[in-house]
Write an enzyme that holds these catalytic residues in place. Structure first.
Site, PDB file in Angstrom:
ATOM      1  CE  LYS A 195      44.378  79.406  99.832  1.00 42.55           C
ATOM      2  NZ  LYS A 195      45.079  78.175  99.691  1.00 42.55           N
ATOM      3  NE  ARG A 237      36.177  65.826 110.486  1.00 40.59           N
ATOM      4  CZ  ARG A 237      37.188  65.063 110.128  1.00 40.59           C
ATOM      5  NH1 ARG A 237      38.390  65.342 110.555  1.00 40.59           N
ATOM      6  NH2 ARG A 237      37.010  64.014 109.370  1.00 40.59           N
ATOM      7  CD  GLU A 283      40.661  78.063  99.200  1.00 39.66           C
ATOM      8  OE1 GLU A 283      40.058  77.007  99.391  1.00 39.66           O
ATOM      9  OE2 GLU A 283      41.904  78.144  99.247  1.00 39.66           O
ATOM     10  CB  CYS A 314      30.410  65.581 109.022  1.00 40.92           C
ATOM     11  SG  CYS A 314      29.333  65.817 107.617  1.00 40.92           S
ATOM     12  N   GLY A 341      30.392  60.809 106.435  1.00 41.35           N
ATOM     13  CA  GLY A 341      30.655  59.900 105.315  1.00 41.35           C
ATOM     14  C   GLY A 341      29.501  59.926 104.341  1.00 41.35           C
ATOM     15  CG  HIS A 347      47.520  79.811  72.807  1.00 51.02           C
ATOM     16  ND1 HIS A 347      47.645  79.798  71.434  1.00 51.02           N
ATOM     17  CD2 HIS A 347      48.777  79.768  73.301  1.00 51.02           C
ATOM     18  CE1 HIS A 347      48.917  79.730  71.101  1.00 51.02           C
ATOM     19  NE2 HIS A 347      49.632  79.717  72.220  1.00 51.02           N
ATOM     20  CD1 TRP A 373      31.286  71.213 103.652  1.00 48.50           C
ATOM     21  CD2 TRP A 373      30.982  69.251 102.628  1.00 48.50           C
ATOM     22  NE1 TRP A 373      31.529  71.393 102.310  1.00 48.50           N
ATOM     23  CE2 TRP A 373      31.359  70.208 101.652  1.00 48.50           C
ATOM     24  CE3 TRP A 373      30.741  67.940 102.204  1.00 48.50           C
ATOM     25  CZ2 TRP A 373      31.493  69.905 100.304  1.00 48.50           C
ATOM     26  CZ3 TRP A 373      30.867  67.634 100.854  1.00 48.50           C
ATOM     27  CH2 TRP A 373      31.245  68.615  99.923  1.00 48.50           C
TER      28      TRP A 373
END
Ligand code: G6P
Length: 612
Positions: A489, A27, A492, A2, A100, A508, A74
């Site tokens: 990359k 942010r 996202e 934020c 926060g 494997h 956010w």
């Protein structure tokens, strides 16, 4: 995360606040909002749209005022809906924005409910608003100086992290800011005083800043700024001059910041090494020369892309300097019971220098008894740079795209310099070898330009990737972390599910996923592991997997059925990962463009992760 902004001004604050939000949008961008004091009443506009449309909504609502606060969110507590957007009000009298997480919000919510407060949002922030309101009313509430002490008393009740900005309807000349665990700066100007999550938000408005310290509370009026500590005692904080150019954050001819930042890599790397003509510990700050001599191992701690830079560098530390290196994800390390060694150098790597987990990991390392710490970071004024013993600035310039690109390659350059430094100090870097490495570093920008010239071929591949939902990435040795970074990359920004494996691990498990529908991106430098890698590629081919190979010019891999090759420059030795990550950045970028995603602001993510 934020972003928050606050202002007390002689002029209308709305444009300063919205411009500040625009620069803080990296942010978080789940919602945004702004509140001002207008004719004695709190007024706000909140929106789940982007900041770009907030300014128009503010104008339409005729919002104006001489004090105000603003927020770009956010989401942590509560869905990204308007009801949970900040600013949050209490009783129509207190307005707050918060960055926060308040960990004891549930207990406080119950307590405030008993006191008669009705909650309108699902946020943890609303408890802070009501706590301040309650404290303010309890102490008389109308006196202007009361707001700071009400905030201080409310903050005493909180567990968790916060940076806040607050104002009250009956106190027309004052904005209060406070921080603990989340960043907040005060900007001092002729026309007014301001608060922001970072200095870039106020670039062009002010040049003098106070970096608030943990627990600080600042009171901003037109007459000046007063800072008190947690206990309410007045404290003096240094005023720092910081001139920031706003042009660094302009998009120019590019469609997206990520594209601009990918193409900036040659020039920012050239800047980073411009003055490096000899390898010396002085590159890492005063005193490093002495301290690094004592080092017998490294512990690298970071998150996300910065973690992959650390993983890559581990190979350099062990092969060039013969210093054992351990790399840990910060959110794991900070809670793990580990054994500290006084001769370990703890290296925190971070673009922002504000990532909560990495900061906490640094603190944890220090509290465990680690004496030597180094921050490799892209923001000189960041908390991490201030808290580590030694510092190295990566000089990538502001990185706006959420997906890190130029910050990563400049981190790699910094870590390579550190590996050379430790190697030289241990007598493992003969002068001729040092000169050869320096020469290779100085030729890196030109090499990067030749990789960027491959863009058209990569765009053609991206068309195919845009139609897939899954992809595998393979690499070996020094290039395994590059495969990881390529997969990160892609997922996202284009939302294509991608996983990276050390190519030898394919058999494997992941080989079971390989069909004619599975694209397998392979990082194929002409290094000592090439023949092994070629065998792994055959395993994919034999199962009809579709190989997309980034091969060095001298790797001798020819295109064929189910095997497409883009030819890179000739093998670039130890620095090869810095070249090989670039086509993967471009592949992710063009795939995202072809899929029409919001490249610079991918869903659910944020650039600076200032919460756990
Ligand atoms: C977020 C960003 C990533 C970044 C990571 C670590 O997840 O989206 O791009 O790599 O945080 O951030 P830092 O600032 O510590 O490098």
């Amino acid at each position: 995360m934020c972003g928050i902004v606050g202002a007390v001004d002689r002029r209308d604050v709305t444009s300063t606040l919205t411009e500040g939000l625009r620069r803080l949008e990296y942010r978080g961008y789940d919602s945004c909002g702004i509140a001002v004091l207008q004719q004695g009443a709190l007024r706000r506009v909140r929106s789940v749209a982007r900041v770009a449309s907030l300014a128009a909504e503010v104008a339409e609502a005729n919002l104006s005022g001489m004090i105000g606060i603003a927020h770009t969110r956010w989401a942590t507590h509560g869905a990204p809906v308007t009801r949970n957007a900040h600013p949050i009000f209490s009783s129509g009298e207190i307005a707050i924005v918060h960055n926060g997480i308040i960990e004891n919000h549930e207990a406080l919510r119950e307590e405030l409910g008993v006191l008669g407060y009705v909650f309108e949002s699902d946020t943890d922030t609303e408890v802070v608003a009501h706590l301040i309101h309650h404290a303010w009313k309890k102490q008389g509430g109308e006196h202007e100086s009361d707001l700071l002490s009400a905030v201080r008393h409310a903050l005493e009740r909180l567990h968790g992290a916060y940076a806040i900005a607050v104002f009250a309807s009956s106190d027309p000349g004052r904005v209060i800011g406070a921080r603990a665990g989340s960043p907040l700066v005060v900007g001092l100007g002729e026309q007014g005083n301001y608060l922001a999550s970072d200095v870039m938000a106020l670039a062009g408005t002010v040049e003098n800043f106070i970096y608030l310290e943990e627990g600080d509370i600042a009171e901003l009026t037109l007459d000046g700024v007063r800072v008190v500590d947690r206990a309410g005692h007045a404290v003096q904080r240094e005023i720092k001059l910081q001139r920031s150019s706003t042009s660094a954050v302009e998009l120019g001819p590019y469609r997206h910041y990520m594209h601009k930042e990918i193409f900036e890599q040659p020039s920012v790397i050239a800047d980073a090494i411009e003055n490096v003509h000899t390898i010396t510990a002085d590159l890492f700050g005063a005193g490093a020369r002495h301290a690094f001599r004592e080092i017998d191992s490294l512990l690298i701690v970071a998150c996300g892309t910065s973690y992959y830079a650390g993983m890559t560098a581990k190979y350099w530390f062990e092969s060039l300097a013969k210093v054992p290196a351990q790399v840990e994800v910060a959110s794991e390390y900070r809670y793990r019971s580990s054994v500290a060694s006084p001769n370990t150098l703890v290296v925190v790597v971070s673009q922002s220098g504000e990532t909560a987990d990495t900061l906490a990991a640094l603190k944890h390392a220090q509290s465990q008894g680690h004496r030597h710490t180094l921050a490799i970071c892209n923001v000189a004024s960041s908390t991490m740079m201030r808290q580590a013993q030694f510092q190295h600035l990566t000089s990538a310039g502001p990185e706006i795209g959420v997906a890190s690109t130029k910050a990563f390659t400049t981190q790699l350059v910094a870590l390579f310099l550190l590996a050379l430094t430790l190697s030289k100090q241990r007598g493992r870097l003969p002068a001729a070898q040092e000169a050869a490495f320096l020469d290779q570093l100085h030729r890196l920008p030109a090499k990067l330009n030749s990789v960027l010239a491959l863009e058209t071929q990569i765009v053609a591949w991206a068309e195919a990737f845009a139609r897939t939902e899954h992809a595998l990435f393979l690499g070996r040795g020094l290039h395994y972390p590059i495969a990881l970074e390529g997969a990160l990359k892609l997922k996202e920004i284009s939302y294509v599910h991608a996983e990276a494996y050390p190519a030898g691990e394919l058999k494997h498990g992941p080989l079971a996923l390989v069909t004619s529908q599975m694209p397998v991106v392979t990082v194929a430098p002409n290094d000592a592991l090439l023949d092994k890698l070629k065998s792994n590629m055959q395993e994919v081919r034999a199962r009809s997997g579709q190989l997309y190979v980034f091969a060095d010019a001298d790797s001798r891999i020819a295109s064929g059925d189910g095997l497409r090759v883009i030819r890179m420059p000739e093998h670039y030795g130890s620095l090869s990962p810095i070249l090989h990550v670039v086509p993967l950045q471009l592949l992710a970028y063009h795939t995202a463009c072809a899929r029409g995603t919001d490249v610079d602001k991918p869903r659910n993510l944020a650039k600076s992760v200032t919460v756990e």
